[in-house]
Design an enzyme around this catalytic site. Structure first.
Site, mmCIF file in Angstrom:
data_model
loop_
_atom_site.group_PDB
_atom_site.id
_atom_site.type_symbol
_atom_site.label_atom_id
_atom_site.label_comp_id
_atom_site.label_asym_id
_atom_site.label_seq_id
_atom_site.Cartn_x
_atom_site.Cartn_y
_atom_site.Cartn_z
ATOM 1 N N LYS A 122 10.444 -4.712 -1.453
ATOM 2 C CA LYS A 122 11.867 -4.856 -1.021
ATOM 3 C C LYS A 122 12.161 -4.515 0.326
ATOM 4 O O LYS A 122 11.654 -3.604 0.732
ATOM 5 C CB LYS A 122 12.793 -4.121 -1.958
ATOM 6 C CG LYS A 122 12.771 -4.710 -3.481
ATOM 7 C CD LYS A 122 13.620 -3.725 -4.493
ATOM 8 C CE LYS A 122 13.617 -4.253 -5.918
ATOM 9 N NZ LYS A 122 14.395 -3.175 -6.575
ATOM 10 N N GLY A 123 12.920 -5.429 1.154
ATOM 11 C CA GLY A 123 12.848 -4.925 2.387
ATOM 12 C C GLY A 123 14.356 -4.135 2.600
ATOM 13 O O GLY A 123 15.238 -4.516 1.948
ATOM 14 N N VAL A 124 14.257 -3.165 3.324
ATOM 15 C CA VAL A 124 15.418 -2.331 3.284
ATOM 16 C C VAL A 124 15.969 -2.102 4.721
ATOM 17 O O VAL A 124 17.276 -2.113 4.974
ATOM 18 C CB VAL A 124 15.053 -1.017 2.930
ATOM 19 C CG1 VAL A 124 14.787 -0.796 1.444
ATOM 20 C CG2 VAL A 124 13.765 -0.211 3.604
ATOM 21 N N GLY A 125 15.062 -2.388 5.867
ATOM 22 C CA GLY A 125 15.786 -2.312 7.030
ATOM 23 C C GLY A 125 16.375 -1.249 7.487
ATOM 24 O O GLY A 125 16.270 -0.215 7.139
ATOM 25 N N GLU A 126 17.831 -1.335 7.718
ATOM 26 C CA GLU A 126 18.707 -0.351 8.327
ATOM 27 C C GLU A 126 19.697 -0.232 7.035
ATOM 28 O O GLU A 126 20.873 0.276 7.484
ATOM 29 C CB GLU A 126 19.301 -0.598 9.517
ATOM 30 C CG GLU A 126 18.333 -0.187 10.665
ATOM 31 C CD GLU A 126 19.041 -0.560 11.924
ATOM 32 O OE1 GLU A 126 20.149 -0.670 12.263
ATOM 33 O OE2 GLU A 126 18.379 -0.105 13.122
#
Length: 100
Positions: free
Chosen positions: A62-66
């Protein structure tokens, strides 16, 4: 996620862009002049993810980034409001704003 959370705490409590009124230039444009939190300023942060792997990605990541940053300064502002009954509408939240 921990980095985003620390960044949100920093945004709410420390970070401020100071400008020189005479030139309009940023007065604290270097890390030497810009106030940021250090280890002692931030409590121990535990991150827990809920749910399972993302079936739309090959490895389930899962992409979480900022995402840890989004809304954190507002949440701290709301916590201040609920603690002292004063709504702070500008960042960083400072002692001066709490007293007036």
């Amino acid at each position: 996620m921990v980095g985003g959370t620390v960044d949100g705490i920093s945004q709410a409590m420390f970070e401020e862009t100071a400008t020189d009124a005479g030139t309009g230039r940023i007065a604290n444009a270097t890390f030497g002049d810009y106030l940021m939190p250090i280890n002692a300023d931030v409590p121990d942060i535990q991150v827990r993810f809920v749910g399972g792997p993302d079936p739309a990605t090959p490895v389930g990541a899962k992409g979480v980034g900022e995402i840890g940053l989004v809304g954190l300064a507002a949440a701290i502002g709301n916590a201040v409001f609920h603690a002292i009954g004063r709504r702070i509408r500008s960042l960083p939240i400072t002692i001066d704003q709490l007293m007036h």
